[in-house]
Design an enzyme around this catalytic site. Structure first.
Site, PDB file in Angstrom:
ATOM      1  N   LEU A 188       5.924 -10.411  -2.502  1.00 15.53           N
ATOM      2  CA  LEU A 188       4.508 -10.586  -2.881  1.00 15.53           C
ATOM      3  C   LEU A 188       3.815 -11.550  -1.928  1.00 15.53           C
ATOM      4  N   TYR A 207       3.307  -7.476  16.403  1.00 17.14           N
ATOM      5  CA  TYR A 207       3.652  -6.592  15.280  1.00 17.14           C
ATOM      6  C   TYR A 207       4.566  -5.466  15.743  1.00 17.14           C
ATOM      7  N   LYS A 221       8.618  -4.720  15.098  1.00 15.41           N
ATOM      8  CA  LYS A 221       9.009  -3.473  14.404  1.00 15.41           C
ATOM      9  C   LYS A 221       9.996  -2.693  15.284  1.00 15.41           C
ATOM     10  N   PHE A 252       0.828  -1.222   0.000  1.00 16.01           N
ATOM     11  CA  PHE A 252       0.000   0.000   0.000  1.00 16.01           C
ATOM     12  C   PHE A 252       0.864   1.276   0.000  1.00 16.01           C
ATOM     13  N   ILE A 253       1.661   1.478   1.035  1.00 17.29           N
ATOM     14  CA  ILE A 253       2.405   2.743   1.126  1.00 17.29           C
ATOM     15  C   ILE A 253       3.638   2.710   0.213  1.00 17.29           C
ATOM     16  N   VAL A 280     -17.036  -3.437  14.760  1.00 12.44           N
ATOM     17  CA  VAL A 280     -16.284  -2.490  15.588  1.00 12.44           C
ATOM     18  C   VAL A 280     -15.769  -3.239  16.812  1.00 12.44           C
ATOM     19  N   ASN A 303     -12.549   5.507  16.484  1.00 10.70           N
ATOM     20  CA  ASN A 303     -12.989   4.592  15.419  1.00 10.70           C
ATOM     21  C   ASN A 303     -14.478   4.759  15.090  1.00 10.70           C
ATOM     22  N   ARG A 310      -7.211   6.963  16.653  1.00  9.90           N
ATOM     23  CA  ARG A 310      -6.061   6.823  15.764  1.00  9.90           C
ATOM     24  C   ARG A 310      -5.775   8.178  15.110  1.00  9.90           C
ATOM     25  N   THR A 353       6.786   2.740  12.600  1.00  8.69           N
ATOM     26  CA  THR A 353       5.406   3.031  12.998  1.00  8.69           C
ATOM     27  C   THR A 353       5.321   3.691  14.372  1.00  8.69           C
ATOM     28  N   ASP A 354       4.258   4.462  14.587  1.00  8.57           N
ATOM     29  CA  ASP A 354       4.029   5.052  15.920  1.00  8.57           C
ATOM     30  C   ASP A 354       3.754   3.977  16.964  1.00  8.57           C
ATOM     31  N   GLU A 355       3.420   2.739  16.516  1.00  4.11           N
ATOM     32  CA  GLU A 355       3.061   1.693  17.488  1.00  4.11           C
ATOM     33  C   GLU A 355       4.250   1.270  18.342  1.00  4.11           C
TER      34      GLU A 355
HETATM   35  P1  NAD Z   1       1.401  -3.645   3.281  1.00  3.86           P
HETATM   36  O1  NAD Z   1       1.033  -4.799   4.135  1.00  3.86           O
HETATM   37  O2  NAD Z   1       0.378  -3.051   2.373  1.00  3.86           O
HETATM   38  O3  NAD Z   1       2.667  -4.010   2.363  1.00  3.86           O
HETATM   39  C1  NAD Z   1       3.781  -4.696   2.861  1.00  3.86           C
HETATM   40  C2  NAD Z   1       4.612  -5.110   1.644  1.00  3.86           C
HETATM   41  O4  NAD Z   1       5.788  -5.790   2.121  1.00  3.86           O
HETATM   42  C3  NAD Z   1       3.888  -6.078   0.699  1.00  3.86           C
HETATM   43  O5  NAD Z   1       4.102  -5.693  -0.628  1.00  3.86           O
HETATM   44  C4  NAD Z   1       4.543  -7.419   1.003  1.00  3.86           C
HETATM   45  O6  NAD Z   1       4.521  -8.316  -0.091  1.00  3.86           O
HETATM   46  C5  NAD Z   1       5.957  -6.977   1.351  1.00  3.86           C
HETATM   47  N1  NAD Z   1       6.675  -7.950   2.187  1.00  3.86           N
HETATM   48  C6  NAD Z   1       6.244  -8.504   3.340  1.00  3.86           C
HETATM   49  N2  NAD Z   1       7.186  -9.338   3.831  1.00  3.86           N
HETATM   50  C7  NAD Z   1       8.225  -9.291   2.966  1.00  3.86           C
HETATM   51  C8  NAD Z   1       9.490  -9.923   2.927  1.00  3.86           C
HETATM   52  N3  NAD Z   1       9.852 -10.777   3.880  1.00  3.86           N
HETATM   53  N4  NAD Z   1      10.328  -9.636   1.902  1.00  3.86           N
HETATM   54  C9  NAD Z   1       9.951  -8.775   0.921  1.00  3.86           C
HETATM   55  N5  NAD Z   1       8.756  -8.159   0.896  1.00  3.86           N
HETATM   56  C10 NAD Z   1       7.906  -8.415   1.913  1.00  3.86           C
HETATM   57  O7  NAD Z   1       1.989  -2.560   4.276  1.00  3.86           O
HETATM   58  P2  NAD Z   1       1.894  -0.976   4.348  1.00  3.86           P
HETATM   59  O8  NAD Z   1       0.694  -0.612   5.107  1.00  3.86           O
HETATM   60  O9  NAD Z   1       2.127  -0.427   3.001  1.00  3.86           O
HETATM   61  O10 NAD Z   1       3.146  -0.684   5.295  1.00  3.86           O
HETATM   62  C11 NAD Z   1       4.441  -0.467   4.748  1.00  3.86           C
HETATM   63  C12 NAD Z   1       5.403  -0.110   5.872  1.00  3.86           C
HETATM   64  O11 NAD Z   1       4.931   1.051   6.560  1.00  3.86           O
HETATM   65  C13 NAD Z   1       5.563  -1.193   6.923  1.00  3.86           C
HETATM   66  O12 NAD Z   1       6.905  -1.255   7.313  1.00  3.86           O
HETATM   67  C14 NAD Z   1       4.680  -0.713   8.083  1.00  3.86           C
HETATM   68  O13 NAD Z   1       5.153  -1.194   9.315  1.00  3.86           O
HETATM   69  C15 NAD Z   1       4.857   0.779   7.950  1.00  3.86           C
HETATM   70  N6  NAD Z   1       3.744   1.586   8.484  1.00  3.86           N
HETATM   71  C16 NAD Z   1       2.458   1.328   8.072  1.00  3.86           C
HETATM   72  C17 NAD Z   1       1.421   2.140   8.540  1.00  3.86           C
HETATM   73  C18 NAD Z   1      -0.014   1.900   8.147  1.00  3.86           C
HETATM   74  O14 NAD Z   1      -0.905   2.526   8.723  1.00  3.86           O
HETATM   75  N7  NAD Z   1      -0.305   1.049   7.173  1.00  3.86           N
HETATM   76  C19 NAD Z   1       1.706   3.194   9.411  1.00  3.86           C
HETATM   77  C20 NAD Z   1       3.033   3.424   9.801  1.00  3.86           C
HETATM   78  C21 NAD Z   1       4.038   2.612   9.301  1.00  3.86           C
HETATM   79  O1  DAU Z   2      -0.422   3.280  13.790  1.00  2.33           O
HETATM   80  C1  DAU Z   2       0.229   2.778  12.667  1.00  2.33           C
HETATM   81  C2  DAU Z   2      -0.262   1.372  12.417  1.00  2.33           C
HETATM   82  O2  DAU Z   2      -1.595   1.495  11.952  1.00  2.33           O
HETATM   83  C3  DAU Z   2       0.596   0.607  11.412  1.00  2.33           C
HETATM   84  O3  DAU Z   2       1.886   0.466  11.929  1.00  2.33           O
HETATM   85  C4  DAU Z   2      -0.028  -0.764  11.126  1.00  2.33           C
HETATM   86  O4  DAU Z   2       0.711  -1.438  10.119  1.00  2.33           O
HETATM   87  C5  DAU Z   2      -1.447  -0.552  10.650  1.00  2.33           C
HETATM   88  O5  DAU Z   2      -2.073  -1.795  10.453  1.00  2.33           O
HETATM   89  C6  DAU Z   2      -2.245   0.278  11.662  1.00  2.33           C
HETATM   90  O6  DAU Z   2      -2.486  -0.452  12.873  1.00  2.33           O
HETATM   91  P1  DAU Z   2      -3.900  -0.401  13.631  1.00  2.33           P
HETATM   92  O7  DAU Z   2      -4.039  -1.616  14.448  1.00  2.33           O
HETATM   93  O8  DAU Z   2      -4.115   0.915  14.288  1.00  2.33           O
HETATM   94  O9  DAU Z   2      -4.873  -0.439  12.334  1.00  2.33           O
HETATM   95  P2  DAU Z   2      -6.204  -1.273  12.000  1.00  2.33           P
HETATM   96  O10 DAU Z   2      -6.718  -0.732  10.718  1.00  2.33           O
HETATM   97  O11 DAU Z   2      -6.023  -2.727  12.142  1.00  2.33           O
HETATM   98  O12 DAU Z   2      -7.182  -0.783  13.178  1.00  2.33           O
HETATM   99  C7  DAU Z   2      -7.472   0.570  13.382  1.00  2.33           C
HETATM  100  C8  DAU Z   2      -8.411   0.661  14.582  1.00  2.33           C
HETATM  101  O13 DAU Z   2      -9.666   0.085  14.221  1.00  2.33           O
HETATM  102  C9  DAU Z   2      -7.932  -0.108  15.787  1.00  2.33           C
HETATM  103  O14 DAU Z   2      -8.315   0.595  16.967  1.00  2.33           O
HETATM  104  C10 DAU Z   2      -8.687  -1.432  15.717  1.00  2.33           C
HETATM  105  C11 DAU Z   2     -10.007  -1.020  15.078  1.00  2.33           C
HETATM  106  N1  DAU Z   2     -10.655  -2.039  14.228  1.00  2.33           N
HETATM  107  C12 DAU Z   2      -9.935  -2.620  13.242  1.00  2.33           C
HETATM  108  C13 DAU Z   2     -10.485  -3.579  12.428  1.00  2.33           C
HETATM  109  C14 DAU Z   2      -9.690  -4.242  11.333  1.00  2.33           C
HETATM  110  C15 DAU Z   2     -11.985  -2.363  14.424  1.00  2.33           C
HETATM  111  O15 DAU Z   2     -12.660  -1.808  15.333  1.00  2.33           O
HETATM  112  N2  DAU Z   2     -12.545  -3.319  13.637  1.00  2.33           N
HETATM  113  C16 DAU Z   2     -11.860  -3.946  12.645  1.00  2.33           C
HETATM  114  O16 DAU Z   2     -12.440  -4.826  11.966  1.00  2.33           O
END
Ligand code: NAD
Ligand code: DAU
Length: 334
Positions: free
Chosen positions: A34, A147, A151, A11-12, A203, A246, A211, A123-125
């Site tokens: 992938l 997770y 990280k 995604f990102i 939920v 949420n 968040r 990540t902020d987590e």
């Molecule tokens: P995503 O799950 O959409 O994508 C992860 C990608 O990594 C995928 O393309 C997957 O195929 C690849 N991947 C996974 N394991 C791998 C491996 N062992 N070798 C090579 N490729 C691999 O994730 P995203 O939401 O785009 O997050 C990207 C990065 O940003 C992550 O490091 C995540 O921790 C960080 N991040 C995400 C969020 C969020 O809200 N989504 C917020 C803050 C930071």
């Molecule tokens: O804060 C950054 C993080 O945000 C990233 O590092 C992670 O990769 C990303 O997955 C995300 O983590 P969260 O756990 O915050 O995201 P998620 O979308 O899973 O959940 C967001 C909030 O919504 C959380 O409080 C849980 C709640 N939730 C989530 C799902 C999937 C629900 O209430 N119902 C749901 O079905």
């Protein structure tokens, strides 16, 4: 710049690649395993371009990493590759340890061997949950899920390579991202697609968890900014401009999709659920970055994108994701 972007099919990562190709004229090679979350469909609008190349491989595989570097001779590695869903880390943590610990180590060794700059996307987590106030880069690290713990381990390893080997490495930590191309296991795309299909909106608990939402184009820009202007050895937080509980997000999605409040279903809470995330971005703002997309606008644009791009999500929603959904939520999607 010539960049090796690991995890660039997600995604990102794919948002970042699009931005670097379009707005910065970079040459980009993506190395990606992938997994279920990585999709070549995310390259649909730049796959054939000369400045772009894709190599399928895992970051924990030294041969794949060495081969990708030898093939593109990058100036820097940007590592997005990760297992990213907290619920999956609670159910099956193994892949999280492998990718975050071993994978990051292999990339750091390669960066050292080839003399490359290194940016770790984090990540902020890693800071855990905060009831009041906001996390800065010097806040203690208190991760709470497999997770976030793995990280955090990866971040510490990156910092050790700066301190021990003077590897020019930086870390950029983002808050919750949303936007086009996000896999529908995450809150916002899950709720949008369930709302559009008339499925229940699950939920967790009371839904009052907060968040700090950032649009993926803003986080991608922050990562690029840190890559260009960050000081080696430093950490930079990039938080979004808006915080929402949420329930507010789900109600807004109901309005935007024309779904019904009766679709909301409070389900069993996530174990160890973090109550609130909030990230101060003063340090990266001082380098000249700021988020551009307010949540209100970004969310309605995201709903419109999912409405208009069924080609992107239909194969996901009819594939493995259905089985995951049944395991996680104990019911089938319509
Ligand atoms: P995503 O799950 O959409 O994508 C992860 C990608 O990594 C995928 O393309 C997957 O195929 C690849 N991947 C996974 N394991 C791998 C491996 N062992 N070798 C090579 N490729 C691999 O994730 P995203 O939401 O785009 O997050 C990207 C990065 O940003 C992550 O490091 C995540 O921790 C960080 N991040 C995400 C969020 C969020 O809200 N989504 C917020 C803050 C930071
Ligand atoms: O804060 C950054 C993080 O945000 C990233 O590092 C992670 O990769 C990303 O997955 C995300 O983590 P969260 O756990 O915050 O995201 P998620 O979308 O899973 O959940 C967001 C909030 O919504 C959380 O409080 C849980 C709640 N939730 C989530 C799902 C999937 C629900 O209430 N119902 C749901 O079905």
């Amino acid at each position: 710049m010539r960049l090796l972007v690991c995890g660039g099919a997600g995604f990102i990562g794919s948002t970042f690649v699009r931005q670097r190709l379009r707005e910065h004229g970079d040459e980009v090679t993506v190395l990606d395993k992938l997994t279920y979350a990585g999709r070549e469909e995310n390259f649909h609008d730049f796959a054939g371009e000369e400045a772009f190349a894709f190599v399928r491989g895992a970051i924990e595989d030294p041969e794949a990493v060495g081969g990708a570097i030898a093939g593109c001779r990058p100036e820097a590695i940007v590592n997005f590759a990760a297992e990213t869903h907290v619920d999956r880390s609670i159910a099956e943590p193994d892949a999280f340890v492998k990718t975050h610990a071993l994978g990051t180590h292999v990339l750091l060794e390669a960066a050292r061997e080839w003399g490359l700059r290194y940016l770790q996307v984090s990540t902020d987590e890693v800071y855990g949950s905060i009831e009041e106030g906001t996390f800065t880069e010097s806040s203690p690290l208190r991760p709470s899920s497999p997770y976030s713990a793995t990280k955090t381990g990866a971040d510490l390893l990156v910092q050790s390579y700066f301190h021990t080997y003077e590897l020019p490495a930086v870390i950029c930590r983002g808050s919750n991202n949303y936007g086009p191309y996000q896999y529908p296991e995450k809150l916002i795309p899950l709720m949008i697609l369930n709302a559009l299909h008339g499925d229940p909106l699950p939920v967790y608990g009371d839904g009052m968890q907060v968040r700090n939402w950032i649009h993926s184009t803003d986080f991608a820009a922050a990562i690029g900014h840190v890559l260009e202007h960050g000081q080696p050895g430093e950490v930079y937080n990039a938080g979004g401009p808006d915080e929402e509980p949420n329930m507010t997000v789900v109600r807004r999605i109901i309005e935007l999709t024309g779904a019904s409040e009766s679709q909301i279903e409070h389900v069993t809470d996530r174990p160890g659920h973090d109550v609130r995330y909030s990230l101060s971005s003063e340090k990266v703002r001082a380098l000249g970055w700021e988020p551009k997309v307010r949540f209100e606008d970004g969310l309605s644009q995201t709903v419109a994108w999912y409405r208009e791009n069924a080609w992107w999500w239909e194969p996901v929603r009819s594939g493995d994701y259905r089985e995951y959904y049944e395991r996680q939520y104990g019911r089938a999607l319509s």
